[in-house]
Design an enzyme around this catalytic site. Structure first.
Site, PDB file in Angstrom:
ATOM      1  N   HIS A  56      -5.569  -6.479  -3.323  1.00  0.00           N
ATOM      2  CA  HIS A  56      -6.823  -5.757  -3.066  1.00  0.00           C
ATOM      3  C   HIS A  56      -7.717  -5.544  -4.302  1.00  0.00           C
ATOM      4  O   HIS A  56      -8.020  -4.416  -4.687  1.00  0.00           O
ATOM      5  CB  HIS A  56      -6.577  -4.421  -2.367  1.00  0.00           C
ATOM      6  CG  HIS A  56      -5.374  -3.637  -2.826  1.00  0.00           C
ATOM      7  ND1 HIS A  56      -5.184  -3.266  -4.126  1.00  0.00           N
ATOM      8  CD2 HIS A  56      -4.297  -3.164  -2.143  1.00  0.00           C
ATOM      9  CE1 HIS A  56      -4.052  -2.581  -4.227  1.00  0.00           C
ATOM     10  NE2 HIS A  56      -3.493  -2.517  -3.037  1.00  0.00           N
TER      11      HIS A  56
ATOM     12  N   HIS B  96      -0.498  -9.101   3.022  1.00  0.00           N
ATOM     13  CA  HIS B  96      -0.411  -7.684   2.666  1.00  0.00           C
ATOM     14  C   HIS B  96      -0.572  -6.784   3.895  1.00  0.00           C
ATOM     15  O   HIS B  96      -1.685  -6.433   4.270  1.00  0.00           O
ATOM     16  CB  HIS B  96      -1.518  -7.370   1.641  1.00  0.00           C
ATOM     17  CG  HIS B  96      -1.386  -6.038   0.983  1.00  0.00           C
ATOM     18  ND1 HIS B  96      -1.852  -5.807  -0.284  1.00  0.00           N
ATOM     19  CD2 HIS B  96      -0.847  -4.869   1.401  1.00  0.00           C
ATOM     20  CE1 HIS B  96      -1.617  -4.547  -0.619  1.00  0.00           C
ATOM     21  NE2 HIS B  96      -1.005  -3.956   0.397  1.00  0.00           N
TER      22      HIS B  96
ATOM     23  N   ASP C 256       3.956  -2.145  -3.962  1.00  0.00           N
ATOM     24  CA  ASP C 256       2.668  -1.736  -3.402  1.00  0.00           C
ATOM     25  C   ASP C 256       2.630  -0.286  -2.935  1.00  0.00           C
ATOM     26  O   ASP C 256       3.572   0.232  -2.372  1.00  0.00           O
ATOM     27  CB  ASP C 256       2.229  -2.624  -2.235  1.00  0.00           C
ATOM     28  CG  ASP C 256       0.792  -2.327  -1.852  1.00  0.00           C
ATOM     29  OD1 ASP C 256      -0.079  -2.606  -2.664  1.00  0.00           O
ATOM     30  OD2 ASP C 256       0.554  -1.750  -0.779  1.00  0.00           O
TER      31      ASP C 256
ATOM     32  N   ASP D  26      -4.342  -5.453   4.040  1.00  0.00           N
ATOM     33  CA  ASP D  26      -3.790  -4.155   3.635  1.00  0.00           C
ATOM     34  C   ASP D  26      -3.734  -3.214   4.839  1.00  0.00           C
ATOM     35  O   ASP D  26      -4.019  -2.021   4.728  1.00  0.00           O
ATOM     36  CB  ASP D  26      -4.590  -3.541   2.473  1.00  0.00           C
ATOM     37  CG  ASP D  26      -3.836  -2.392   1.801  1.00  0.00           C
ATOM     38  OD1 ASP D  26      -2.682  -2.122   2.167  1.00  0.00           O
ATOM     39  OD2 ASP D  26      -4.427  -1.759   0.911  1.00  0.00           O
TER      40      ASP D  26
ATOM     41  N   HIS E 225      -0.074  -3.979  -7.079  1.00  0.00           N
ATOM     42  CA  HIS E 225      -1.001  -2.899  -6.749  1.00  0.00           C
ATOM     43  C   HIS E 225      -1.360  -2.263  -8.090  1.00  0.00           C
ATOM     44  O   HIS E 225      -0.590  -1.491  -8.635  1.00  0.00           O
ATOM     45  CB  HIS E 225      -0.289  -1.903  -5.824  1.00  0.00           C
ATOM     46  CG  HIS E 225      -1.035  -0.636  -5.570  1.00  0.00           C
ATOM     47  ND1 HIS E 225      -1.572  -0.332  -4.338  1.00  0.00           N
ATOM     48  CD2 HIS E 225      -1.337   0.418  -6.370  1.00  0.00           C
ATOM     49  CE1 HIS E 225      -2.171   0.854  -4.399  1.00  0.00           C
ATOM     50  NE2 HIS E 225      -2.046   1.334  -5.621  1.00  0.00           N
TER      51      HIS E 225
ATOM     52  N   PRO F  78      -4.244   7.682   2.377  1.00  0.00           N
ATOM     53  CA  PRO F  78      -5.203   6.589   2.198  1.00  0.00           C
ATOM     54  C   PRO F  78      -4.836   5.363   3.023  1.00  0.00           C
ATOM     55  O   PRO F  78      -3.659   5.070   3.227  1.00  0.00           O
ATOM     56  CB  PRO F  78      -5.091   6.279   0.698  1.00  0.00           C
ATOM     57  CG  PRO F  78      -3.723   6.730   0.312  1.00  0.00           C
ATOM     58  CD  PRO F  78      -3.336   7.840   1.242  1.00  0.00           C
ATOM     59  N   GLY F  79      -5.857   4.652   3.489  1.00  0.00           N
ATOM     60  CA  GLY F  79      -5.625   3.400   4.212  1.00  0.00           C
ATOM     61  C   GLY F  79      -5.879   3.544   5.693  1.00  0.00           C
ATOM     62  O   GLY F  79      -5.989   4.656   6.219  1.00  0.00           O
TER      63      GLY F  79
ATOM     64  N   ASN G 187       7.108  -0.268   0.926  1.00  0.00           N
ATOM     65  CA  ASN G 187       7.039   1.192   0.740  1.00  0.00           C
ATOM     66  C   ASN G 187       7.352   1.908   2.049  1.00  0.00           C
ATOM     67  O   ASN G 187       6.542   2.612   2.624  1.00  0.00           O
ATOM     68  CB  ASN G 187       5.683   1.624   0.170  1.00  0.00           C
ATOM     69  CG  ASN G 187       4.509   1.180   1.014  1.00  0.00           C
ATOM     70  OD1 ASN G 187       4.625   0.256   1.809  1.00  0.00           O
ATOM     71  ND2 ASN G 187       3.376   1.841   0.855  1.00  0.00           N
TER      72      ASN G 187
ATOM     73  N   HIS H 283       1.358  -3.261   6.064  1.00  0.00           N
ATOM     74  CA  HIS H 283       2.356  -2.187   6.090  1.00  0.00           C
ATOM     75  C   HIS H 283       2.797  -2.005   7.531  1.00  0.00           C
ATOM     76  O   HIS H 283       1.998  -1.587   8.363  1.00  0.00           O
ATOM     77  CB  HIS H 283       1.762  -0.895   5.527  1.00  0.00           C
ATOM     78  CG  HIS H 283       1.346  -1.028   4.092  1.00  0.00           C
ATOM     79  ND1 HIS H 283       2.216  -0.812   3.046  1.00  0.00           N
ATOM     80  CD2 HIS H 283       0.170  -1.401   3.529  1.00  0.00           C
ATOM     81  CE1 HIS H 283       1.587  -1.030   1.896  1.00  0.00           C
ATOM     82  NE2 HIS H 283       0.338  -1.399   2.165  1.00  0.00           N
TER      83      HIS H 283
HETATM   84 ZN   LIG Z   1      -1.804  -1.416  -2.490  1.00  0.00          ZN
END
Ligand SMILES: [Zn+2]
Length: 481
Positions: free
Chosen positions: A286, A81, A173, A366, A200, A380-381, A115, A83
């Site tokens: 997650h 996972h 996700d 993540d 997700h 977020p993240g 995404n 990005h």
């Molecule tokens: Zn997610």
């Protein structure tokens, strides 16, 4: 001429082995594993030559020796996972910076979420990204394709063309598929094709309700300078900020987090029900709440005991390093905002127990890099690839007495099994994707040193134990620190 590499004078560690030893790599695979104290170059090389002679390859093989004194050699980590923000958001991350971050974090394989801009919704787009990633010659990347076309929540016809050997995972996700019937349709297609559906789990309407509370908290954080970047100087010091403001942040975050807890709990229940109906492999991304962990535990029990369930139904789950290390109420900082949010201590403690007992199968980062501007605006993240091993080693092995083998299982062997890869173990015939670590080295997180473009991390300034020192991919050394 073939290339052979002998790594000697090492500690060899995987899910079932923790021993001094040496490893012989031929081409891109592990050819032999030797247990014992091979501290001298001579002894080690005699050993390697005997195997090469046995294979009749002594003549056409060039042997290189690598002294791993003081280092632990472990199968490269696999992250289900991440990005990479590519294409379309390369101000946050791109394939170069993202794969460098992965390599620096000890990752041999990463699974990149779709995404992006545009959303990855076809085999062709995914293969294009995979080939661009392969050309960089670092960490191996699998691209995920969206469950519904362009995340629109309506059409799943693009799934018909997917081949699990190239695209093992589909996911929406960052959000969830709102329509249960579309989700069910996607899951049925996944079941037919042997794809993993990474979920997700977040009820979107409840998620929306949480937003204003989070925005209030964010505004107060900004006003009192709990900034996003989290450079070492800007570490949160409760004495410096007004207690009343901190209380207001807590109050708003608590309201947001209650809604986001319900959003995760309800969506997980729905997604598990649909997966049982479809007979697919559902992977819970997650997992963060006590209730979700209980649901996963129960679903695994059902899988083992309920004969009426379709054989294709499989459930696996992941936990992130930040959910197992941090508690929300202790992190009133912009840089710690994430979905799902950092939870309560009782959630965190149960999460650790679920890693121990196998309810949770893997650790995934993540990794979600953002620019400082986006982070300050509440995205977020945060970045995760370069701190994951150290966080997990510190929290699980050092603080919670996990065996190092168990950590290797969670970061390498289990994700490899789930993805169906001949990786994740120190075993003859397995890929020579190897991470070199010093599990006892203490260091302080300084995001300025990250390869990732994303510099926001809730671990800024934290002292962690365990450092990634090198990475071999397909038998080739690609990173050394
Ligand atoms: Zn997610």
């Amino acid at each position: 001429m073939t290339k052979a590499t002998l790594i000697f004078n090492a500690r060899l560690l995987d899910e079932s082995m923790d021993t001094p030893g040496a490893l012989l790599i031929i081409d891109s695979d592990i050819r032999a594993v030797f247990q014992g104290y091979f501290t001298s170059q001579e002894t080690a090389s005699v050993l390697a030559h005997s195997v090469l002679a046995e294979d009749g390859r002594e003549q056409d093989c060039k042997l290189e020796l690598y002294d791993a004194r003081g280092l632990t050699v472990t199968p490269a980590f696999i992250d289900m996972h991440v990005h990479m923000r590519y294409p379309g958001q390369t101000q946050k991350e791109d394939l170069q910076s993202g794969l460098h971050a992965a390599a620096a974090g000890g990752y041999g394989t990463v699974v990149a979420m779709p995404n992006t801009k545009p959303v990855v919704s076809s085999m062709e787009q995914a293969l294009q990204i995979e080939s661009e990633a392969a050309a960089i010659g670092l960490t191996n990347l699998f691209q995920v394709v969206s469950i519904s076309k362009d995340f629109e929540g309506k059409d799943t016809s693009h799934l018909d063309e997917l081949d699990r050997h190239y695209i093992p995972v589909i996911s929406e996700d960052g959000r969830d598929v709102i329509s249960s019937s579309v989700m069910l349709e996607g899951m049925k297609k996944a079941a037919e094709k042997g794809l993993i559906v990474s979920c997700h789990c977040e009820d979107l309407a409840l998620g929306e309700q949480a937003k204003p509370f989070r925005q209030n908290a964010l505004n107060i954080m900004k006003a009192i300078g709990l900034n996003a970047w989290g450079s070492s100087e800007a570490n949160y010091n409760p004495d410096d900020v007004e207690q009343a403001a901190i209380e207001q942040i807590d109050l708003n975050l608590t309201k947001a987090n209650e809604l986001l807890r319900l959003a995760e709990d309800t969506a997980t229940a729905r997604n598990i029900l649909l997966a049982k109906q479809a007979g697919c492999h559902i992977h819970i991304a997650h997992a963060s709440t006590k209730n979700v962990l209980e649901q996963i535990y129960n679903a695994k029990y059902d899988k083992a005991n309920d004969d009426s369930l379709p054989d294709g139904f499989v459930i696996t789950a992941e936990a992130t390093p930040h959910h197992l290390a941090l508690v929300g109420t202790e992190e009133p900082l912009i840089r710690a905002l994430v979905n799902p949010p950092l939870r309560a201590d009782e959630d965190r403690e149960l999460l650790i127990e679920c890693l121990r007992d196998g309810t949770i199968d893997v650790i995934s980062t993540d990794h979600a890099p953002h620019t400082m501007e986006d982070k300050e605006a509440g995205s977020p993240g945060f970045t995760g690839l370069e701190t994951a091993y150290a966080v997990c080693n510190t929290v699980l092995v050092k603080q919670n007495n996990f065996a190092p083998q168990k950590l290797s299982q969670l970061m390498s062997a289990n994700p490899a099994r789930i993805l169906g890869l001949t990786k994740g173990l120190l075993k003859t015939g397995y890929s020579a994707d190897l991470t070199l670590v010093d599990p006892d080295e203490d260091w302080i997180v300084d995001s300025r040193m990250f390869c990732s473009k994303g510099k926001a991390t809730p671990f800024e300034g934290h002292e962690l134990t365990g450092k990634v020192k090198g990475l071999f991919l397909n038998g080739r050394k690609v990173f050394e620190r």
